[in-house]
Scaffold this motif. Sequence first.
Motif, PDB file in Angstrom:
ATOM      1  N   ALA A 145     -22.867   1.425  11.514  1.00 38.50           N
ATOM      2  CA  ALA A 145     -21.879   0.862  12.444  1.00 38.50           C
ATOM      3  C   ALA A 145     -20.637   0.395  11.687  1.00 38.50           C
ATOM      4  N   HIS A 146     -20.833  -0.189  10.516  1.00 34.79           N
ATOM      5  CA  HIS A 146     -19.673  -0.601   9.693  1.00 34.79           C
ATOM      6  C   HIS A 146     -18.846   0.623   9.294  1.00 34.79           C
ATOM      7  N   PHE A 147     -19.499   1.704   8.935  1.00 34.83           N
ATOM      8  CA  PHE A 147     -18.780   2.906   8.521  1.00 34.83           C
ATOM      9  C   PHE A 147     -18.029   3.523   9.705  1.00 34.83           C
ATOM     10  N   SER A 148     -18.661   3.548  10.886  1.00 28.45           N
ATOM     11  CA  SER A 148     -17.986   4.077  12.079  1.00 28.45           C
ATOM     12  C   SER A 148     -16.777   3.218  12.435  1.00 28.45           C
ATOM     13  N   LEU A 149     -16.922   1.914  12.303  1.00 28.90           N
ATOM     14  CA  LEU A 149     -15.798   1.023  12.577  1.00 28.90           C
ATOM     15  C   LEU A 149     -14.679   1.246  11.563  1.00 28.90           C
ATOM     16  N   ALA A 150     -15.031   1.521  10.316  1.00 28.25           N
ATOM     17  CA  ALA A 150     -14.027   1.816   9.289  1.00 28.25           C
ATOM     18  C   ALA A 150     -13.253   3.081   9.646  1.00 28.25           C
ATOM     19  N   ARG A 151     -13.960   4.117  10.079  1.00 29.43           N
ATOM     20  CA  ARG A 151     -13.281   5.367  10.460  1.00 29.43           C
ATOM     21  C   ARG A 151     -12.377   5.155  11.667  1.00 29.43           C
ATOM     22  N   LEU A 152     -12.786   4.270  12.575  1.00 33.37           N
ATOM     23  CA  LEU A 152     -11.936   3.945  13.715  1.00 33.37           C
ATOM     24  C   LEU A 152     -10.655   3.256  13.248  1.00 33.37           C
ATOM     25  N   TYR A 153     -10.783   2.321  12.319  1.00 32.54           N
ATOM     26  CA  TYR A 153      -9.599   1.633  11.799  1.00 32.54           C
ATOM     27  C   TYR A 153      -8.680   2.608  11.077  1.00 32.54           C
ATOM     28  N   VAL A 154      -9.258   3.561  10.367  1.00 33.44           N
ATOM     29  CA  VAL A 154      -8.440   4.570   9.688  1.00 33.44           C
ATOM     30  C   VAL A 154      -7.655   5.374  10.710  1.00 33.44           C
ATOM     31  N   ALA A 155      -8.336   5.806  11.770  1.00 36.42           N
ATOM     32  CA  ALA A 155      -7.664   6.601  12.804  1.00 36.42           C
ATOM     33  C   ALA A 155      -6.577   5.802  13.500  1.00 36.42           C
ATOM     34  N   GLN A 187     -15.060  -2.420  20.608  1.00 37.41           N
ATOM     35  CA  GLN A 187     -15.929  -3.368  21.310  1.00 37.41           C
ATOM     36  C   GLN A 187     -17.403  -2.965  21.184  1.00 37.41           C
ATOM     37  N   SER A 188     -17.676  -1.686  21.319  1.00 32.57           N
ATOM     38  CA  SER A 188     -19.059  -1.200  21.207  1.00 32.57           C
ATOM     39  C   SER A 188     -19.593  -1.385  19.795  1.00 32.57           C
ATOM     40  N   TYR A 189     -18.753  -1.056  18.791  1.00 32.97           N
ATOM     41  CA  TYR A 189     -19.193  -1.232  17.408  1.00 32.97           C
ATOM     42  C   TYR A 189     -19.454  -2.707  17.099  1.00 32.97           C
ATOM     43  N   ASN A 190     -18.572  -3.573  17.563  1.00 28.23           N
ATOM     44  CA  ASN A 190     -18.741  -5.000  17.289  1.00 28.23           C
ATOM     45  C   ASN A 190     -19.972  -5.568  17.998  1.00 28.23           C
ATOM     46  N   SER A 191     -20.247  -5.090  19.199  1.00 26.64           N
ATOM     47  CA  SER A 191     -21.453  -5.554  19.889  1.00 26.64           C
ATOM     48  C   SER A 191     -22.703  -5.062  19.164  1.00 26.64           C
ATOM     49  N   SER A 192     -22.620  -3.868  18.577  1.00 25.87           N
ATOM     50  CA  SER A 192     -23.730  -3.365  17.774  1.00 25.87           C
ATOM     51  C   SER A 192     -23.931  -4.232  16.537  1.00 25.87           C
ATOM     52  N   LEU A 193     -22.810  -4.614  15.898  1.00 24.98           N
ATOM     53  CA  LEU A 193     -22.894  -5.432  14.688  1.00 24.98           C
ATOM     54  C   LEU A 193     -23.297  -6.871  14.991  1.00 24.98           C
ATOM     55  N   GLN A 194     -23.039  -7.337  16.202  1.00 23.60           N
ATOM     56  CA  GLN A 194     -23.523  -8.662  16.585  1.00 23.60           C
ATOM     57  C   GLN A 194     -25.052  -8.680  16.632  1.00 23.60           C
ATOM     58  N   LEU A 195     -25.621  -7.563  17.081  1.00 24.41           N
ATOM     59  CA  LEU A 195     -27.083  -7.453  17.133  1.00 24.41           C
ATOM     60  C   LEU A 195     -27.670  -7.248  15.742  1.00 24.41           C
ATOM     61  N   LYS A 196     -26.917  -6.484  14.895  1.00 24.93           N
ATOM     62  CA  LYS A 196     -27.412  -6.216  13.536  1.00 24.93           C
ATOM     63  C   LYS A 196     -26.228  -6.219  12.574  1.00 24.93           C
ATOM     64  N   PRO A 197     -25.901  -7.370  12.010  1.00 20.22           N
ATOM     65  CA  PRO A 197     -24.725  -7.462  11.130  1.00 20.22           C
ATOM     66  C   PRO A 197     -24.795  -6.570   9.895  1.00 20.22           C
ATOM     67  N   ASP A 198     -26.008  -6.206   9.456  1.00 20.02           N
ATOM     68  CA  ASP A 198     -26.138  -5.373   8.256  1.00 20.02           C
ATOM     69  C   ASP A 198     -26.347  -3.900   8.588  1.00 20.02           C
ATOM     70  N   TYR A 199     -25.838  -3.486   9.740  1.00 18.00           N
ATOM     71  CA  TYR A 199     -25.988  -2.098  10.180  1.00 18.00           C
ATOM     72  C   TYR A 199     -24.907  -1.257   9.497  1.00 18.00           C
ATOM     73  N   ALA A 200     -25.269  -0.586   8.422  1.00 19.13           N
ATOM     74  CA  ALA A 200     -24.291   0.127   7.591  1.00 19.13           C
ATOM     75  C   ALA A 200     -23.584   1.229   8.367  1.00 19.13           C
TER      76      ALA A 200
END
Length: 703
Positions: free
Chosen positions: A656-666, A641-654
Amino acid sequence: MKDRLILFINKAIYVVMVVYFFLFPVYFLTNTSEFFSYNKIVLTVLTAVTLLILWSLRTIISRELVFIRTPFNLALILIAGSYILSTIFSVAPYTSIFGTFNSWHFTVVEMLSFIVIFTVAINTINTRSEVRGLLYAYISSAFIVAILAVMVYFNVFDGKEFSGVLSILNVFSIDGFSPAGNAPSLIIVMLSALFIIIYLLFVSLLKLKSKKTAINTIKSLTLVLIIFPVCAAMFAWLISYFPGVNAMNSIYQQLNFNNSWRIAVSSIREYPLWGTGPSTYSTAYNAFRPAQINQTPQWSINFNQAGSEYMTVLTTLGVFGLGTFAYFVYKVIKEAASTLRLALKPQKIRKKNSDDLVLTHPIVFVVLSLLLVFLFTSSTVTTMSILFMFLMLWVVLEKVDDNANFQLMGVSLANIKDRILGKGKRTGEISSTNGSLYLVVSLPALILAIFVGFYLVKDFRSNIQYSKSLVYINNNAPVKQIYDAQRDAINLNPRRTQYRILYASTNLRLAELLAQQSGENIDDSTQNDIAQLINQAMREVRVATELLERTSASAWQARGNLFVRLIGGVQDAFGQSKQAYEYAISLSPYNPVLRKSLGDLYQSYGTDIEKYIPQDQLDSTTDRDQLVKQLQQQYYVLSAQSYNSSLQLKPDYADAHFSLARLYVADGMTEQAKLELETTLNLLPADSTSRADVQSLLDNLVQ
């Protein structure tokens, strides 16, 4: 004896002003945390303190309270009042007084110092020759700055290593370095000097035409030689603003007018009369920054000024502050129009001799130019100081030329009473001050000057100690050495938030080193030392955020970062970190970095949740793995939820995308992780050092 003392004090005041006019453009130091603004403000406040002490002593000795009545007096009194009132009602009073670290401009102390210098100078300097002496001092300094700027432009200092006293020259190997400060400051220094040099050259050529002497020839040639480096330096820095030109210095970043206006409007809705307080623009920016700024290259900059001085004033000083500043501008323009009209009436031009043109005109042009420039950029300590310098010269020349609007007036209890009763005259002779009013004014001024001077010295020493600690950190010095320098800085000035935040980090680092060195065999004494260091670290960040800068999002972010390091070692460190990040988000709701930091906290805590579950809770459950998985999933959801809210503010925030990817991996969500990693690679620059880590993780998922 009395007259000799007064004459000596007047000469001392003039000498101080000459030193100030010469030193200010060229003055900088390399042993402080910031080379330009801080040192120029220290010089300004020190000059104001010195002048106030001398003026107070002169008033006590002469037993007279005398002031120059000018069209600007009321405006300056109102400006001083707006700064003081805005400081009283500021969202961060300490910041309004002392400034934000490495952003020292626009404080109440700075503005009052400018007004003190202006007031004492116009009441002391009485001749045209003294004005010319101040101008020569300023031009000489500007010439030195220009020569250095040109040498930096052509990389003269590159590859050279100076030692000893000359070691200060090593900084000139940095592209774009100038003692004047940033590019706008240097341009204004050169432009203001150019106005005066052209005037002096014109006068010199007229003299040379009428009387060809060796002295007149040397003067003319000297001024011609000065003009060339001044113009070259100004052009070298102006070229930074030309599109497509590969300039040698980086372009000065400032907030555009649209966003400045939006922040100002939002600010006056919440703080209409007094604004957020002097030097608190960064607080207002964080609170009211528009979301669309995250789509621009400036999204990561924490601006401490608007794109216009008038917008900065409106935001930080409110409607009253902008009104007082607008009144000041109006009085300047009105008086300037009156002064410049004389140029159209040669028969009325005030002259001291047939060779002297009206020196007032180029000085007035400098003042008007600065007020115009302030429409398109915010002031710096350099540009604001130049404004008051030339305003002071203007007033002195008007006084010397017997302008009826610029007259000496004595102040006493008797004439104040007469003025109230309507018996006092607006002009008249200056009489000795009856009663003790001169003591009522001069003694508090003297005490205030001494107090401010004492604090200024302590703050300057504290900054040097803090700067030493930064040098020690860069040189990988022993942590104890860093610790001692930071402790000394705090002891000298305990009100600097940045000192305490860095000191907290150093305390924690020392605790970690002690724990590593002791290993598993930690004795009671070492354990006690570690506990004290940790407690000290927590105490420092609490003081920084709860007492000094409660409205600083960056301070609360630093608090959250510190408690993250304490998770697992200190009770409720996770809760403290979470609370700090959430409070920082409330202070800066459109900052995507803060939301990403909160997401990182949830992800890290969720990944290691088994370490933090109380043992009795694990023992009481029949399905240990199910409990861990359930709690872990809760934190992963919060993290997403925090990562997605960050990406809503800045969709091209690299990041945040990488942190969200690591979360999905975990969390075992491989396909979603691949998409986020591919998005990250598309957003990262080709030369980014992070691309290898992202690509490695993606390759592992593909295999």
